[in-house]
Design an enzyme around this catalytic site. Structure first.
Site, PDB file in Angstrom:
ATOM      1  N   GLY A 187      20.632  31.615  17.893  1.00 19.14           N
ATOM      2  CA  GLY A 187      21.995  31.346  17.420  1.00 19.14           C
ATOM      3  C   GLY A 187      22.487  30.001  17.955  1.00 19.14           C
ATOM      4  O   GLY A 187      23.139  29.238  17.241  1.00 19.14           O
ATOM      5  N   TRP A 225      20.693  27.291  16.091  1.00 16.59           N
ATOM      6  CA  TRP A 225      21.185  27.198  14.710  1.00 16.59           C
ATOM      7  C   TRP A 225      22.331  26.193  14.615  1.00 16.59           C
ATOM      8  O   TRP A 225      22.478  25.494  13.616  1.00 16.59           O
ATOM      9  CB  TRP A 225      21.667  28.588  14.246  1.00 16.59           C
ATOM     10  CG  TRP A 225      22.298  28.580  12.881  1.00 16.59           C
ATOM     11  CD1 TRP A 225      21.659  28.662  11.684  1.00 16.59           C
ATOM     12  CD2 TRP A 225      23.701  28.468  12.572  1.00 16.59           C
ATOM     13  NE1 TRP A 225      22.567  28.613  10.652  1.00 16.59           N
ATOM     14  CE2 TRP A 225      23.829  28.498  11.172  1.00 16.59           C
ATOM     15  CE3 TRP A 225      24.851  28.361  13.350  1.00 16.59           C
ATOM     16  CZ2 TRP A 225      25.064  28.426  10.525  1.00 16.59           C
ATOM     17  CZ3 TRP A 225      26.083  28.278  12.708  1.00 16.59           C
ATOM     18  CH2 TRP A 225      26.171  28.313  11.314  1.00 16.59           C
ATOM     19  N   HIS A 226      23.114  26.102  15.704  1.00 17.58           N
ATOM     20  CA  HIS A 226      24.250  25.188  15.677  1.00 17.58           C
ATOM     21  C   HIS A 226      23.828  23.727  15.721  1.00 17.58           C
ATOM     22  O   HIS A 226      24.560  22.856  15.257  1.00 17.58           O
ATOM     23  CB  HIS A 226      25.203  25.466  16.848  1.00 17.58           C
ATOM     24  CG  HIS A 226      26.053  26.677  16.627  1.00 17.58           C
ATOM     25  ND1 HIS A 226      25.624  27.939  16.954  1.00 17.58           N
ATOM     26  CD2 HIS A 226      27.286  26.821  16.083  1.00 17.58           C
ATOM     27  CE1 HIS A 226      26.581  28.812  16.636  1.00 17.58           C
ATOM     28  NE2 HIS A 226      27.587  28.167  16.099  1.00 17.58           N
ATOM     29  N   GLY A 227      22.683  23.449  16.282  1.00 20.47           N
ATOM     30  CA  GLY A 227      22.264  22.051  16.329  1.00 20.47           C
ATOM     31  C   GLY A 227      20.979  21.879  17.105  1.00 20.47           C
ATOM     32  O   GLY A 227      20.649  22.693  17.966  1.00 20.47           O
ATOM     33  N   PHE A 287      26.927  21.217  11.717  1.00 18.87           N
ATOM     34  CA  PHE A 287      25.950  22.269  11.944  1.00 18.87           C
ATOM     35  C   PHE A 287      25.287  22.665  10.632  1.00 18.87           C
ATOM     36  O   PHE A 287      24.534  23.544  10.549  1.00 18.87           O
ATOM     37  CB  PHE A 287      26.613  23.478  12.606  1.00 18.87           C
ATOM     38  CG  PHE A 287      27.402  23.096  13.835  1.00 18.87           C
ATOM     39  CD1 PHE A 287      26.853  22.211  14.752  1.00 18.87           C
ATOM     40  CD2 PHE A 287      28.666  23.576  14.050  1.00 18.87           C
ATOM     41  CE1 PHE A 287      27.576  21.834  15.879  1.00 18.87           C
ATOM     42  CE2 PHE A 287      29.397  23.203  15.176  1.00 18.87           C
ATOM     43  CZ  PHE A 287      28.846  22.335  16.081  1.00 18.87           C
TER      44      PHE A 287
END
Lengths: 458, 468
Positions: free
Chosen positions: B318, B321-323, B468
């Site tokens: 997770g 996933w943001h960066g 993102f």
């Protein structure tokens, strides 16, 4: 979904639709009324590239009918209600204003440079910071000049917040002397590389300390402007002249300049930048005492009206066999009080001595008719006031010898050298180049710190 | 295109509504798809090719799965193609530079010259629409949703402009029925208008000013302890009011077009533990990760050890996933560790006996510390910032000037409003569903006019989650 009474729903929806449909509809009416093509249809004229789409969007935003009315109104409202001075200025104490990027430069860390690349393969980052690139560019320029037997003296000009941190925040009240600008580290680095640098930070610290002991209330920077006062310019000119003497780089036969006092009243460039009429009205024009430097032969050393913008050769040099061996490269700190200033550099609203101002006013009042040439000349004369009282002339006064100069507002990092690079004549017979730049240019220099070649030898 | 831009508010949205409501029902999805591609292509027209390719691949995979039955070999192959194509595209565009950077670090340790880095432009919103289209094939494979009626319906689902760029992440099964039939009513439209305006105002009037404070604090060479705390609190407000504003506007626009999207935030800073925080923050992402990752990994059904591993895996992924940055990885690890700690401590822990207000305060501080990693540009920068927060570094004189930039009347006033709104249990999503009287309608309209008037005074400021 239960959502209120029908009347409140209708009110909300109609109000919303009225706004989002009304603004573009009125824009079309305005454009058609002015017999202009409807701007919104421009999107179909060019290929939908990223650049064209951004341009279209920006143009649409810049040219809508509310741009010139609503925006200033809101800025004024935000200032009156929340003391918000916008993106370019910070409000200090006792009515002082500060240029925000100038303050940010002092606060922020020295960032790593990102090399722009057109290739899809980027070289790994070099890890070079802004400060590294400043040192590299200055050292490279010094080396180029040395090959022509010309010496380089570097003069980073402190920003207002470096000299007056106590006027920006109470945290420095009573101990502004403890403030240390990151530029002072840059100066150390340059000196380690063998580049002579004038340390104006220390000079201004000492000047303020001396003033506080003597009870003098001399101000070295303007309250609502990014630049120094004539007194600040004079202190800097004295320090630079002392450095040149110490280095033995000023060997010209002395000239006997004289000075006369001229008072002008200025509105600062920060007021122009934040464009809040209510604030401009509250800030009276600042009274500035200038020392105008007079040449024994030609009087004030101001450039000819037809001099090319940004490049001036002092009048008396043309009329006398005396050539200047000193060339000053600088920015608006070298232009202010000296020669024609663009509107963005503040505004002279009144001048005491000035027959020039009288002349300017006479020129605009020719029998009630407006002559375009006269207005231009009058405007230009006003913008030059007082003239011959800026850093170049004050430096000439201290050196007792003429100084040539090339200035580029906000462009001391690269642009001023690029101007010089296409004009070999101005570097003729020079033995010293003084490179003045505002300290914030170390991070925010327009076009960065590029390597620029010297002009071809004449 | 950005919701808070002149062109969106005064040109795109009126044109869309005008044509949409004058089209027969059968044409509306197709028109919405075309307009969504215009919306998306506005950043870079080339990006639309990738979105179209993702749409086609997943649509055909879904068709095969639906036709062959869930457990057939062809269905499994189709699902595999869908997963590989979607995650492959995401991996290439989002993580290839991160991967090369990691390789270069290893090479540097061995004294070898670094490799050149392929400059990949991250297509905006790819993380969101990849997850959405992936949910389609998985839902069909699991039998949770029917296949799309047509390519147009599916393309409309993938590209739907309100939530395309920054969520909420909509699962296919949530809107499958709405794509076939949806009601367009005045109450729904006005509820959408209200929520859109509240989101718009939150972004312009609250998130953007707080963003300036956070940017200044994080750019400082060495902020004081007070400045660092003020900066991270401002960032907490910025990210919440920015992201929740986007979600509100997305849900509001969806309602204007007859859709009902799920709630994405529920007063997250009122959470009294990290588990609770994740039930309230970016709800569509946490439920997506729960349903498509945590539960398939075994969830909490395979014993405590495996549960901890699953929790950690979900939070690390997770975070990434943001960066593609180590900072996001550490942020995920921090949250994963806290979640594991809470699960280990159980419901009868000493922490649970503390007063609720104190628990909320402690949770908020932990979230703030984690936000430092989320906001900082590098681990070193995050370390320096934390050192400033906990008075572990000396402050150079020049950084004291930061006070002039941070503690302005405007910033303090906006921070106070943010604080008051943050602790309200009823947030915009819920408020917009309650009965609206005339005074409230007028208030919302006034807020809209105010935000519109302030918009041109601000520099370009896209939503945080666009990256993102």
């Amino acid at each position: 979904m239960a959502f209120g009474s029908r009347i409140s729903q209708v009110t909300l929806v109609l109000g919303f639709l009225a706004v989002i449909f009304g603004v573009p509809a009125w824009q079309v009416v305005v454009e058609m009324g002015q017999q202009r093509p409807v701007q919104a249809t421009d999107v179909f004229r060019d290929a939908p590239t990223v650049k064209n789409l951004r341009n279209f969007e920006q143009t649409l935003e810049d040219n809508w009918w509310g741009q010139d009315s609503i925006r200033p109104l809101m800025q004024e409202g935000l200032f009156l209600s929340l003391r918000d001075t916008g993106a370019k200025a910070l409000k200090g104490r006792d009515g002082w204003m500060f240029y925000k990027p100038g303050v940010q430069y002092l606060i922020e860390q020295d960032r790593t440079e990102v090399e722009p690349s057109d290739s899809i393969w980027a070289a790994p980052p070099t890890g070079q910071t802004h400060r590294d690139s400043v040192v590299r560019a200055i050292v490279a320029y010094r080396d180029q000049l040395r090959q022509r037997n010309i010496e380089l003296l570097v003069v980073p000009v402190p920003s207002k917040a470096s000299v007056y941190p106590d006027m920006l925040t109470r945290r420095f009240a009573g101990h502004s002397g403890e403030f240390r600008s990151p530029t002072e580290d840059l100066i150390e680095e340059l000196r380690q590389q063998g580049v002579p640098v004038v340390q104006l930070f220390e000079v201004f610290r000492r000047a303020r300390q001396t003033d506080s002991v003597s009870g003098s209330c001399e101000s070295y920077y303007l309250a609502d402007d990014t630049h120094w006062t004539p007194q600040g310019a004079a202190v800097a000119a004295r320090a630079v002249a002392e450095s040149l003497h110490r280095l033995g780089w000023n060997s010209q036969a002395p000239l006997s300049y004289t000075t006369e006092e001229v008072r002008v009243w200025r509105r600062g460039d920060l007021l122009d930048m934040i464009s809040i009429p209510a604030l401009s009205e509250r800030c009276p024009a600042e009274e500035v005492h200038c020392e105008r430097v007079l040449d024994p032969l030609v009087g004030p050393m101001v450039p000819q009206p037809d001099a090319r913008d940004g490049r001036f050769k002092n009048d008396h040099l043309i009329d006398t066999p005396m050539e200047s061996s000193v060339l000053l490269l600088g920015d608006s700190f070298s232009r202010i009080y000296q020669c024609a200033e663009p509107a963005s550099l503040g505004e002279v609203v009144k001048s005491e001595s000035a027959e020039e101002l009288d002349t300017a006013e006479r020129l605009t009042e020719t029998d009630g008719e407006t002559d375009a040439t006269n207005v231009l000349t009058a405007e230009r004369t006003k913008r030059m006031l007082p003239g011959s009282a800026g850093f170049p002339s004050l430096l000439a006064y201290e050196l007792k010898s003429p100084v040539d100069y090339v200035v580029s507002d906000g462009g001391a990092a690269t642009d001023v050298r690029q101007r010089l690079s296409v004009d070999g004549e101005i570097l003729e017979n020079k033995s010293v180049v003084i490179w003045e730049f505002a300290e914030r240019d170390a991070s925010y220099g327009k076009d960065g710190w590029k390597d620029v070649p010297l002009p071809p030898e004449m | 295109m950005v919701f808070t831009s002149h062109i969106f508010i005064y040109y795109y949205l009126p044109l869309l509504l005008l044509v949409y409501y004058n089209l027969p029902h059968g044409w509306r999805n197709a028109f919405l798809t075309v307009m969504s591609y215009v919306f998306y292509g506005w950043w870079n027209p080339w990006f639309t090719i990738l979105m179209l390719a993702t749409t086609l691949v997943n649509y055909w995979c879904g068709k095969i799965i639906a036709a062959r039955g869930a457990r057939s070999l062809q269905s499994r192959a189709a699902l595999a193609v869908s997963v590989i194509a979607s995650l492959g595209a995401l991996g290439f565009f989002k993580y290839s530079m991160f991967f090369t950077d990691g390789v270069n670090r290893l090479l540097a340790l061995g004294g070898t010259d670094p490799l050149p880095v392929l400059q990949v432009t991250l297509p905006i919103g790819i993380s969101f629409y990849t997850f959405q289209s992936l949910s389609y094939t998985v839902d069909i494979y699991r039998g949770d949703a029917p296949a799309a009626r047509s390519l147009v319906d599916f393309a409309c689902f993938v590209s739907m402009f309100p939530q395309l760029i920054a969520g909420p992440i909509i699962r296919y099964r949530t809107v499958a029925q709405q794509l076939v039939y949806r009601e367009h009513t005045l109450p729904r439209f006005s509820a959408g208008t209200s929520l859109f305006i509240l989101g718009f105002a939150k972004k312009i009037l609250l998130a953007n000013p707080m963003g300036e404070v956070a940017d200044a604090a994080f750019a400082a060479a060495a902020p004081t302890t007070l400045d660092a705390w003020f900066g991270i609190v401002a960032y907490a407000f910025q990210i919440y009011f920015d992201f929740a504003a986007y979600s509100d506007m997305a849900v509001g626009l969806g309602r204007m077009l007859g859709f009902e999207f799920p709630k994405n935030f529920n007063a997250p800073y009122l959470a009294d533990n990290i588990t609770d925080f994740w039930r309230r923050w970016h709800i569509s992402l946490s439920t997506f990760l729960r349903d498509y990752l945590y539960i398939p990994l075994g969830g909490n059904r395979l014993g405590p050890s495996r549960t901890y591993v699953n929790l950690a895996t979900v939070m690390v992924l997770g975070g990434l996933w943001h960066g593609a940055n180590w900072t996001f990885l550490v942020w995920g690890v921090m949250h994963g560790t806290l979640l594991m700690g809470e699960r280990w401590a159980g419901k009868n822990s000493l922490y649970r006996t503390l007063p609720k207000t104190l628990r909320i305060g402690i949770t908020f501080v932990l979230v703030l510390i984690a936000w430092v990693f989320f906001r900082a540009e590098s681990l070193t920068a995050a370390g320096d910032y934390l050192a400033a927060m906990f008075a572990l570094q000396t402050t150079p004189g020049s950084s004291l000037l930061l006070a002039a930039e941070l503690y302005t009347v405007r910033n303090l006033a906006v921070a106070a409003i943010c604080a008051i709104l943050t602790i309200q249990p009823i947030q915009a999503f819920d408020w917009s569903q309650k009965r609206l009287n005339l005074a409230a309608a007028m208030f919302v309209l006034m807020l809209f006019l105010l935000a519109l008037a302030v918009m041109p005074t601000q520099a370009f400021n896209p939503f945080l989650y666009f990256q993102f």
